[in-house]
Design an enzyme around this catalytic site. Structure first.
Site, mmCIF file in Angstrom:
data_model
loop_
_atom_site.group_PDB
_atom_site.id
_atom_site.type_symbol
_atom_site.label_atom_id
_atom_site.label_comp_id
_atom_site.label_asym_id
_atom_site.label_seq_id
_atom_site.Cartn_x
_atom_site.Cartn_y
_atom_site.Cartn_z
ATOM 1 N N LYS A 63 18.833 1.643 -4.531
ATOM 2 C CA LYS A 63 17.949 1.718 -3.361
ATOM 3 C C LYS A 63 18.854 1.834 -2.141
ATOM 4 C CE LYS A 63 14.360 -1.019 -0.996
ATOM 5 N NZ LYS A 63 13.640 -2.297 -1.080
ATOM 6 N N ASP A 92 19.092 1.830 1.633
ATOM 7 C CA ASP A 92 18.299 1.379 2.778
ATOM 8 C C ASP A 92 18.979 1.750 4.101
ATOM 9 O OD1 ASP A 92 16.253 0.080 4.105
ATOM 10 O OD2 ASP A 92 16.581 -1.859 3.159
ATOM 11 N N MET A 93 18.251 1.683 5.196
ATOM 12 C CA MET A 93 18.789 1.969 6.535
ATOM 13 C C MET A 93 17.834 1.298 7.521
ATOM 14 S SD MET A 93 18.799 3.736 9.494
ATOM 15 C CE MET A 93 17.566 5.009 9.524
ATOM 16 N N CYS A 114 15.225 4.684 1.589
ATOM 17 C CA CYS A 114 14.444 3.629 2.243
ATOM 18 C C CYS A 114 14.968 3.526 3.664
ATOM 19 C CB CYS A 114 14.664 2.310 1.498
ATOM 20 S SG CYS A 114 13.852 0.881 2.249
ATOM 21 N N ASP A 130 17.799 -6.558 -4.840
ATOM 22 C CA ASP A 130 17.711 -6.065 -3.454
ATOM 23 C C ASP A 130 18.809 -6.712 -2.610
ATOM 24 O OD1 ASP A 130 16.223 -5.471 -0.696
ATOM 25 O OD2 ASP A 130 15.154 -4.331 -2.222
ATOM 26 N N ASP A 131 18.591 -6.781 -1.318
ATOM 27 C CA ASP A 131 19.544 -7.273 -0.317
ATOM 28 C C ASP A 131 20.033 -8.694 -0.648
ATOM 29 O OD1 ASP A 131 20.925 -7.582 1.995
ATOM 30 O OD2 ASP A 131 19.227 -7.266 3.340
ATOM 31 N N ARG A 144 18.516 -6.270 14.216
ATOM 32 C CA ARG A 144 18.654 -7.005 12.943
ATOM 33 C C ARG A 144 20.116 -7.424 12.747
ATOM 34 N NH1 ARG A 144 17.635 -5.873 6.591
ATOM 35 N NH2 ARG A 144 16.170 -7.526 6.241
ATOM 36 N N ASP A 181 7.276 -0.919 4.213
ATOM 37 C CA ASP A 181 7.468 -2.349 3.956
ATOM 38 C C ASP A 181 6.131 -3.064 3.855
ATOM 39 O OD1 ASP A 181 10.134 -2.506 3.628
ATOM 40 O OD2 ASP A 181 10.605 -3.081 5.684
HETATM 41 C C1 DGJ Z 1 14.028 -3.154 4.302
HETATM 42 C C2 DGJ Z 1 13.422 -2.607 3.053
HETATM 43 O O1 DGJ Z 1 12.372 -1.753 3.359
HETATM 44 C C3 DGJ Z 1 12.964 -3.767 2.191
HETATM 45 O O2 DGJ Z 1 12.305 -3.299 1.059
HETATM 46 C C4 DGJ Z 1 14.164 -4.587 1.810
HETATM 47 O O3 DGJ Z 1 15.029 -3.830 1.014
HETATM 48 C C5 DGJ Z 1 14.876 -5.071 3.069
HETATM 49 N N1 DGJ Z 1 15.164 -3.984 3.963
HETATM 50 C C6 DGJ Z 1 16.158 -5.776 2.709
HETATM 51 O O4 DGJ Z 1 16.880 -6.100 3.815
#
Ligand code: DGJ
Length: 731
Positions: free
Chosen positions: A470, A472-473, A520, A360-361, A437, A542
């Protein structure tokens, strides 16, 4: 023939297996909505007589007759003072349009939408009806594609400026339906971050009611979906009229009840702060809305949407394929990991049957927290000395597929990208750029920005053996403005952003067809059919707490299939709620989604690892069923304390039923759970899922009719948050 034009009655009749949608041409000129509902052979009502009533009444009330007519696509300003579907500002300042019929075409198949995600099929038929306004030269083409087997009609509208001067679109719906009654309930899905999509059902009242988004995304707060329900509608009975938008940006979905007790339901682009300049010769197409009618309650409506999205919307090769069981490191490590930590999680997970490891991140730039590096998609070799390629290789050697997180639409002010291109983000000159953020949104209305994203993400995907992404945004739009757009086009930015995003997603997903993409947006902040067209699954929320998830997922299935819902087993106490639930309940809930884990597997006890192995073994067995079966909601966690659902294979030979209990009520005996969707004439062998506390219970046989009428006997609850999961096999 799904679509026919009957010359004698001047009716367009659109038929699906179980529904009809009828449009009538009045005086060869006005396009009126006649009917949408259960399938009928023909529609003989004289619409004009019914709705205009006695002439003296119309005159005494001082209304124009058009104020009562059920319009098919109402324009503004020429006699209908209800909310229009289309609103055009002309060069002389006039906003009046009078759209009248010009021509129509019925063709096989379905043309793609211009730059927008949409359903597809060679099987369906499409009706296009041209309307035009003589004074402004504006033409509106209404498009209807009929998916007979899904009881669905996909609609879109195209505005063409065939005049000599610029016009500006101020509002354009994707679909609008004028019902001749208002005794409906309205159902919408609303929530917030970490508690997305709760169902809200209430009676319609005179005036406007509905939902919308101004967040620059469909949003955590409201879903681009609305349903009208007959008062008697339940999961299994009554009328449900669903309208879902295939779009991921600002939208509006409303029902307006008129003074005469009619209802105008409409869905489309959010008109507030939207406009689009159309020069002579230019066209603008609305996003697609998909209308599904069910005469068998909400359950049937949902199942028709589920099948339609899977078969005729998702372009991914994974649309109908079972997905790998994954483990994601986010809740296990957040930003604090190195290669050895990741590998140790992967090894433990592999032993427990996991198939895909997702990083992930935190793997790029200097990202030790969320305050920097978005936009710099270069691996942080402090954490991963061998780069992404090196890690992917090692993960593959452990016998797992490798997946990676991106947030491609964003930029951190503290990044190389921002320092090089400070005007690439959404902003208004001379105004503060509000961070959320610690990040800003890249301006995807710009071609150069989209091209950068395509090449940056592609470079990483080409550099390593990546099987999953994945996407994300994590923030909403503010300070909306773009450096490249002239003043008169600034209100086009949110929609131009979506067009840019869709180009980026289309290019990348087509370039890497073997990669499984998961959408996401801070959890489920962009859970919509627009994203699903490119990415067959979306991280649902989340909030990974099993009890909250049983609610969120339950309501999400009103429109979307289990296979689209990213769902993981996470650690306890849960990071969002602090609640401790049994591992088997966490698994039972996640199994009604894509199923995976999001915890530090190295911290699990031997017992827990053994249980995890039983869970993954079991899920591998039921994967095809959960992927392609039909979902029946049995008990709503929004109406009582417990949630229950079952998934039945298309041939009804197998089913899996799940019951999730909340607080234990003392001194209660076991209960019955009435199932649905089974073969009444068949007998089923029933066994408890092998990872559950009841797995030692000997299997037993019950009739499908009995399981649905009397119900499955369920052992009494012993503790809070227990669950029961059974497999049924036709004998
Ligand atoms: C938000 C996502 O919904 C989480 O699962 C995770 O990937 C975080 N961002 C990472 O910054």
């Amino acid at each position: 023939m799904a679509i026919l034009f009957d010359e004698a009655t001047r009716q367009f009749r659109l038929h699906t297996d179980a529904s009809s949608y009828i449009i009538r041409l009045l005086d060869g000129k006005y396009l009126l909505h006649a009917y949408w509902g259960a399938r009928v052979r023909a529609y003989k009502t004289d619409v004009y007589a019914r709705f205009c009533g006695a002439p003296e009444e119309a005159f005494t009330l001082q209304e124009m007759p058009t104020d009562r007519l059920p319009q098919e696509f109402p324009a503004f300003g020429h006699g209908d003072s209800r909310m229009p579907a289309v609103h055009i500002l002309q060069v002389n300042g006039s906003r009046v349009s009078d759209l009248t019929y010009r021509a129509h075409r019925i063709t096989k198949g379905k043309p793609p939408l211009e730059g927008l995600p949409a359903t597809f099929s060679d099987e369906c038929e499409t009706l296009e009806i041209d309307l035009a306004d003589d004074v402004s030269g504006v033409r509106v083409t209404l498009m209807y594609s009929v998916f007979e087997a899904y009881n669905a009609i996909a609609r879109s509208a195209v505005v063409t400026n065939a005049g000599a001067a610029d016009v500006r679109i101020e509002k354009l719906d994707s679909a609008c339906v004028d019902f001749d009654r208002s005794d409906f309930d309205i159902l919408t899905l609303s929530g917030a971050w970490a508690r997305e999509r709760a169902p809200y059902r209430r009676a319609l009242v005179p005036g406007a009611q509905g939902v919308g988004s101004l967040h620059g995304a469909s949003g955590h707060q409201q879903s681009p979906f609305v349903a009208l329900l007959s008062k008697d509608a339940t999961e299994t009975n009554g009328d449900a009229y669903g309208m879902a938008l295939v779009y991921s940006g600002n939208f509006e979905a409303c029902a307006d009840v008129s003074q005469f007790g009619q209802t105008r339901a409409h869905i489309g682009l959010q008109p507030f702060d939207f406009s689009w300049l159309l020069a002579p010769g230019e066209r603008f197409q609305s996003p697609e809305a998909v209308l599904v009618y069910s005469g068998e309650g909400l359950g049937r409506m949902s199942r028709d949407y589920h099948r339609l999205w899977q078969n005729c919307l998702m372009r991914s090769s994974f649309a109908n394929k079972p997905r790998p069981i994954l483990i994601n490191n986010w809740e296990a490590t957040y930003f604090g990991f190195d290669e050895e930590k990741l590998l140790s999680i992967a090894r433990a997970a592999k032993k427990a049957g996991v198939e895909l490891f997702v990083l992930d991140d935190g793997w790029f730039g200097k990202r030790d927290s969320d305050n920097c590096s978005l936009g710099d998609w270069v691996c942080d070799t402090r954490k991963l000395p061998g780069g992404i390629g090196g890690l992917a290789e090692k993960i593959n050697k452990e016998g797992l597929l490798f997946g990676l997180w991106f947030e491609p639409e964003m930029v951190s002010p503290d990044s190389e990208l921002y320092r090089a291109h400070p005007d690439w983000c959404i902003h208004v000159k001379n105004r503060e750029r509000l961070e959320a953020r610690h990040q800003l949104i890249l301006d995807l209305s710009r071609e150069d920005v989209c091209d950068y994203i395509i090449s940056a993400v592609s470079a990483v995907l080409q550099s390593a053996n990546i099987a999953y992404v994945k996407w994300d945004m994590n923030r909403n739009m503010s300070d909306i403005g773009g450096a490249q757009l002239p003043p008169e086009r600034q209100r086009e930015l949110p929609h131009r952003y979506m067009l840019g995003l869709y180009r980026v997603m289309k290019t990348i997903t087509e370039r890497f067809p073997s990669v499984l993409f998961e959408g996401c947006a801070g959890g489920g902040g962009r859970f919509d059919a627009g994203i699903l067209a490119y990415m067959p699954q979306i991280w649902c929320s989340d909030n990974t707490d099993a009890i909250c998830r049983s609610q969120i997922q339950y309501a999400t299935t009103l429109v979307f299939p289990p296979s689209a819902m990213g769902a993981h087993v996470s650690a306890v106490p849960n990071h969002q709620t602090g609640r401790t639930t049994p591992m088997e309940t966490r698994a039972a809930v996640a199994m009604c989604g894509t199923f995976g884990y999001e915890l530090d597997a190295t911290k699990l006890s031997d017992d827990e690892l053994a249980q995890m192995k039983k869970q993954t073994d079991f899920f591998k067995e039921i994967k095809p069923l959960m992927q392609n079966g039909a979902l029946y909601r049995l008990r709503s966690p929004f109406e009582g304390d417990d949630a229950a659902w079952c998934v039945v294979s298309p041939d009804k030979a197998r089913a899996v039923a799940t019951l999730v209990k909340t607080l234990k009520r003392v001194h209660m005996q076991g209960e019955r759970l009435r199932l649905d969707g089974l073969d009444k004439s068949a007998d089923y062998a029933v066994r408890f899922a092998p990872f559950t506390a009841q797995s030692d219970t000997p299997s037993f046989v019950m009739g499908g009719d009995e399981l649905m009428a009397s119900g499955l006997p369920v052992p009494a609850q012993r503790f809070d948050f227990e669950s029961r999961m059974v497999v049924l096999e036709r004998v």
